[in-house]
Motif scaffolding. Structure first.
Motif, PDB file in Angstrom:
ATOM      1  N   LEU A 115       0.829  -1.207   0.000  1.00 17.23           N
ATOM      2  CA  LEU A 115       0.000   0.000   0.000  1.00 17.23           C
ATOM      3  C   LEU A 115       0.863   1.257   0.000  1.00 17.23           C
ATOM      4  CD1 LEU A 115      -2.893  -1.085   2.382  1.00 17.23           C
ATOM      5  CD2 LEU A 115      -2.904  -0.898  -0.123  1.00 17.23           C
ATOM      6  N   ILE A 116       1.964   1.218   0.758  1.00 19.49           N
ATOM      7  CA  ILE A 116       2.860   2.381   0.783  1.00 19.49           C
ATOM      8  C   ILE A 116       3.438   2.620  -0.612  1.00 19.49           C
ATOM      9  CG2 ILE A 116       4.991   3.314   1.741  1.00 19.49           C
ATOM     10  CD1 ILE A 116       4.429   1.615   4.260  1.00 19.49           C
ATOM     11  N   ALA A 117       3.909   1.518  -1.239  1.00 22.96           N
ATOM     12  CA  ALA A 117       4.525   1.634  -2.559  1.00 22.96           C
ATOM     13  C   ALA A 117       3.494   2.064  -3.605  1.00 22.96           C
ATOM     14  CB  ALA A 117       5.173   0.306  -2.951  1.00 22.96           C
ATOM     15  N   PHE A 118       2.235   1.742  -3.323  1.00 22.32           N
ATOM     16  CA  PHE A 118       1.171   2.069  -4.279  1.00 22.32           C
ATOM     17  C   PHE A 118       1.007   3.576  -4.444  1.00 22.32           C
ATOM     18  CE2 PHE A 118      -3.135   2.203  -6.011  1.00 22.32           C
ATOM     19  CZ  PHE A 118      -3.109   1.130  -6.887  1.00 22.32           C
ATOM     20  N   THR A 119       1.264   4.328  -3.358  1.00 22.68           N
ATOM     21  CA  THR A 119       1.105   5.787  -3.424  1.00 22.68           C
ATOM     22  C   THR A 119       2.037   6.369  -4.495  1.00 22.68           C
ATOM     23  OG1 THR A 119       2.754   6.051  -1.692  1.00 22.68           O
ATOM     24  CG2 THR A 119       0.461   6.008  -0.997  1.00 22.68           C
ATOM     25  N   VAL A 120       3.217   5.732  -4.660  1.00 25.64           N
ATOM     26  CA  VAL A 120       4.154   6.220  -5.672  1.00 25.64           C
ATOM     27  C   VAL A 120       3.545   6.066  -7.065  1.00 25.64           C
ATOM     28  CG1 VAL A 120       6.430   5.880  -6.707  1.00 25.64           C
ATOM     29  CG2 VAL A 120       6.136   5.724  -4.235  1.00 25.64           C
ATOM     30  N   LEU A 121       2.830   4.963  -7.255  1.00 25.27           N
ATOM     31  CA  LEU A 121       2.191   4.748  -8.545  1.00 25.27           C
ATOM     32  C   LEU A 121       1.179   5.863  -8.837  1.00 25.27           C
ATOM     33  CD1 LEU A 121       1.866   2.776 -10.977  1.00 25.27           C
ATOM     34  CD2 LEU A 121      -0.164   1.928  -9.799  1.00 25.27           C
ATOM     35  N   LEU A 122       0.417   6.226  -7.803  1.00 24.78           N
ATOM     36  CA  LEU A 122      -0.574   7.293  -7.985  1.00 24.78           C
ATOM     37  C   LEU A 122       0.118   8.581  -8.421  1.00 24.78           C
ATOM     38  CD1 LEU A 122      -2.959   6.639  -4.948  1.00 24.78           C
ATOM     39  CD2 LEU A 122      -3.185   5.896  -7.334  1.00 24.78           C
ATOM     40  N   LEU A 123       1.259   8.903  -7.776  1.00 24.59           N
ATOM     41  CA  LEU A 123       2.011  10.108  -8.143  1.00 24.59           C
ATOM     42  C   LEU A 123       2.492  10.020  -9.598  1.00 24.59           C
ATOM     43  CD1 LEU A 123       4.135  10.688  -4.912  1.00 24.59           C
ATOM     44  CD2 LEU A 123       2.101  11.939  -5.695  1.00 24.59           C
ATOM     45  N   MET A 124       2.969   8.826  -9.966  1.00 24.01           N
ATOM     46  CA  MET A 124       3.453   8.657 -11.329  1.00 24.01           C
ATOM     47  C   MET A 124       2.321   8.811 -12.334  1.00 24.01           C
ATOM     48  SD  MET A 124       6.092   5.493 -10.884  1.00 24.01           S
ATOM     49  CE  MET A 124       6.630   5.408 -12.588  1.00 24.01           C
ATOM     50  N   MET A 125       1.141   8.332 -11.986  1.00 16.88           N
ATOM     51  CA  MET A 125       0.000   8.445 -12.900  1.00 16.88           C
ATOM     52  C   MET A 125      -0.358   9.913 -13.110  1.00 16.88           C
ATOM     53  SD  MET A 125      -2.305   5.177 -11.759  1.00 16.88           S
ATOM     54  CE  MET A 125      -3.551   5.247 -13.039  1.00 16.88           C
ATOM     55  N   VAL A 126      -0.283  10.700 -12.015  1.00 22.63           N
ATOM     56  CA  VAL A 126      -0.541  12.134 -12.134  1.00 22.63           C
ATOM     57  C   VAL A 126       0.523  12.758 -13.040  1.00 22.63           C
ATOM     58  CG1 VAL A 126      -0.616  14.325 -10.882  1.00 22.63           C
ATOM     59  CG2 VAL A 126      -1.677  12.277  -9.892  1.00 22.63           C
TER      60      VAL A 126
END
Lengths: 278, 425
Positions: free
Chosen positions: A138-149
């Motif tokens: 879940l922590i690593a997932f936040t990075v994905l969200l940033l990358m998608m933005v």
């Protein structure tokens, strides 16, 4: 609560053949799953400088290396999305899986002192090791969200599949580690084999490359790896690449369930010997 | 009225020898032994426990005694479901808590508070249950100030107290205790014993396994004697203890030196064995404090030896010397044995009654000629136990400090009140 206060009668006798699963016992001890998971989380990043950032650093650094060598230099096709996000989307479930696999497979041996002294359903150990990996995910997932933005990629309507895919990755990890953790009690070779297995498995999973480069006639065999279904599903659901859930995912799920059920029975069969052998 | 809490029927546990020693196999071992496997399985097991049947009523405190390797621990492991029996059935009414597992699952990085919850859960407590007893546990362990400190910073005493406190507050219907009293300081042992007699008085079932005969005598009224995996007798604790101590069940009190333990330089002295003999002259690993016992050294001389002295050191298990004594200390003995001809010898030393306190002792052995040559020395030849049953002061539940436990004469004189001065009667 009340069931704990009334004396239950416990019958202890040698179990014959393939032991029953005894899920009732597992339910009685459900709080222990929580406590072991909580302990693993508490302890994991104690006395580290970077703490929980490690959960992010591992997949992110791998993504950077992949992007430079596979995406940049080798020009591996990435289904029309930027290579960094293409590989990171796959690395997320992969990191979850391989971490769970490694921790859970070693869980029995590393808790040898508890196993040889107290009774509780041993299944709890690989289960809670697997669950502890979910928080890192879940922590690593936040990075994905940033990358998608950053890349301006909108999540697709296919997002509904994501929880099921996470479940599939976890079930696969549990299934394999049920086998390996029980084997590890008897043969410590498993501990030496794990890093190789994990590396090998990563190459046969479409992480650094797209599964579209696999020839059609090999697709069926390729789909026998449950992580193929998971990774393809992740990309489809988050980035909209590839095809929706189809035959690959079906095969992957069936294999995962098969490994887990057989693993459960093998584990239960070996369970009675753990305390004597570990 | 009273129901059966534990029913053990024809219980047996078979172990493959080799496995517990080898610890684990690798696939390579498995492959390389592939051909010889069949015969290995046929003859490489032992029954750690066999044909054991007994019942324990609710609220009963039952002792279990037997020497090392008799099968006591195997029995406890089966009862606490750590390992499965090979044959037979056990029926248990209620939750089993055991004090053989104090501190199991404690994680050094977690704080005292966190470990209480984790350890409680491992022992089978519910979260609400632990919360309800939290203050009591902290109180009992006397660690209030350090409750949010990682336990790796605890002193070993604090660690032990906390571990015991959690286990002691489990409040199971059946409590199994195995030798916890062997650890901790005297103060802590007293606390443990107190907690256990509380538990027994609350009408819970207690199974108490120990080498410490006096603790068994204090805490239980009935006792099982186990030897070689078999149940030898069950009876009132006093009878069972007497039976155990008198039957020579404690036959480990002997050390026979192997050829490879004797250096070439020992020649012509050849040590054979050292033994502890109880009052009846039977080899024993446990002797009673109130009875005399004998330490016997058997040896051979291949050539006549001049000025030889054979003797013992007595030490505590912490390595402190209690005394040293040689067979020719006495001047008359010394003069009568200036030269010992070749042959077989026994040197026996009688240790008087009422000398040693309860506990475990080490005997070291030495054979030498003063200032000339040391033929043979074994600093830890033999271990034995002293049991205080019947010794002075046993009416109190406590461990007496010190290595000696003499029976001393006391006089108590009464003076008129208000007139405390000597001679002013």
């Amino acid at each position: 609560m009340s069931s704990m206060n009334e004396p239950r009668t416990i019958v202890i006798k040698p179990s014959t053949g393939w032991a029953a699963l005894n899920l009732k016992d597992l339910w009685n001890y459900r709080e222990l799953i929580y406590f072991f998971t909580w302990r693993d989380l508490k302890v994991r990043y104690k006395q580290t400088l970077l703490g929980a950032s490690w959960a992010i650093l591992q997949p992110v650094l791998t993504m950077v290396v992949f992007s430079v060598f596979f995406g940049g230099l080798a020009k591996v096709p990435s289904d029309g999305v930027p290579y960094p996000i293409f590989s990171y989307t796959a690395l997320l479930p992969w990191t979850l899986f391989s971490k769970a696999l490694q921790d859970a497979s070693r869980s029995l041996v590393s808790s040898a002192n508890i196993i040889s002294k107290v009774y509780f359903p041993r299944l709890i150990l690989p289960l809670s090791s697997t669950l502890a990996g979910l928080v890192d995910f879940l922590i690593a997932f936040t990075v994905l969200l940033l990358m998608m933005v950053f890349y301006g990629i909108h999540p697709t309507a296919n997002l509904w599949l994501l929880p099921l895919l996470i479940l599939l990755a976890l079930v696969t990890a549990i299934g394999v580690s049920l086998w390996l953790s029980a084997l590890n009690v008897m043969y410590r070779d498993v501990g030496h084999m794990l890093p190789f297995l994990s590396q090998f498995w990563m190459y046969i999973t479409p992480i650094a490359y797209s599964s579209s480069i696999v020839p059609e006639k090999w697709r069926f065999i390729y789909a026998l790896n449950p992580m193929t279904g998971v990774v393809e599903g992740f990309r489809w659901s988050l980035l909209g690449t590839g095809e929706g859930p189809g035959i690959t995912l079906l095969i992957s799920s069936c294999i995962a369930v098969l490994i887990t059920i057989s693993g459960l029975f093998y584990f239960r069969r070996m369970e009675r010997k753990f305390a004597d052998l570990v | 009225m009273s129901k059966t809490a534990i029913r053990v029927d024809n219980l047996g546990k078979k172990y493959n020898i080799g496995l517990p020693v080898v610890k684990y196999q690798t696939l390579r071992d498995k492959i390389s032994e592939g051909f010889s496997r069949r015969e290995k399985i046929a003859d490489s097991y032992i029954w750690a426990l066999r044909n054991v049947s007994f019942e324990v009523n609710e609220g009963q405190a039952l002792g279990v005694i037997g020497r090392n390797g008799a099968g006591k621990s195997t029995l406890l492991k089966i009862l606490s479901r750590v390992t499965e029996p090979t044959e037979g059935v056990v029926e248990i009414r209620g939750r089993v808590g055991s004090l053989l597992e104090v501190g199991t699952g404690f994680h050094p990085e977690l704080t005292g508070r966190e470990n209480i919850f984790l350890n409680g859960a491992i022992l089978g407590m519910r979260r609400e249950e632990i919360q309800g007893k939290f203050d009591e546990i902290v109180d009992f362990a006397e660690v209030e100030k350090f409750i949010d400190t990682p336990v790796k910073r605890y002193s070993s005493g604090m660690y032990l107290r906390l571990a015991f406190a959690v286990a002691a507050h489990l409040e199971p219907e059946i409590l199994v205790v195995d030798e916890v009293l062997a650890v901790g300081d005297a103060e802590f042992q007293k606390k443990c014993l107190g907690k256990m007699s509380d538990v027994a008085q609350q009408g819970r079932t207690v199974l108490f396994v120990s080498h410490n005969m006096s603790a068994v005598l204090r805490l239980t009224n009935e006792t099982l004697v186990i030897d070689h995996g078999q149940l030898l007798m069950r009876g009132p604790t006093q009878e069972a203890v007497d039976f155990y101590l008198s039957q020579g069940l404690t036959q480990e009190g002997q050390k026979i030196w192997r050829e490879d333990e004797i250096a070439e330089a020992a020649k012509p002295f050849k040590p054979v064995a050292i033994r502890v003999l109880d009052k009846q002259g039977v080899v024993a690993d446990t002797v009673r404090s109130i009875e005399p016992f004998t330490i016997e050294i058997e040896y051979e001389l291949q050539k006549p030896l001049k000025g030889l002295r054979v003797g013992i050191y007595l030490l505590t298990t912490r390595g402190e010397y209690i005394f040293t004594s040689f067979d020719t200390d006495d001047v008359e003995q010394y003069e009568a044995n200036t030269v010992r001809p070749a042959g077989r010898y026994f040197s026996r030393c009688e240790i008087p009654a009422n000398l040693l306190n309860e506990g475990r002792y080490v005997i070291g052995m030495n054979a030498s000629t003063y200032l000339i040559k040391r033929y043979f020395q074994d600093d830890q030849a033999l271990l034995f136990n002293v049991d205080p049953a019947g010794a002075p002061g046993m009416q109190w539940v406590e461990t007496r400090l010190g290595t000696v436990r003499p029976a001393l004469k006391w006089k108590i004189e009464s003076y008129e009140s208000g007139d405390m001065q000597h001679g002013k009667k």
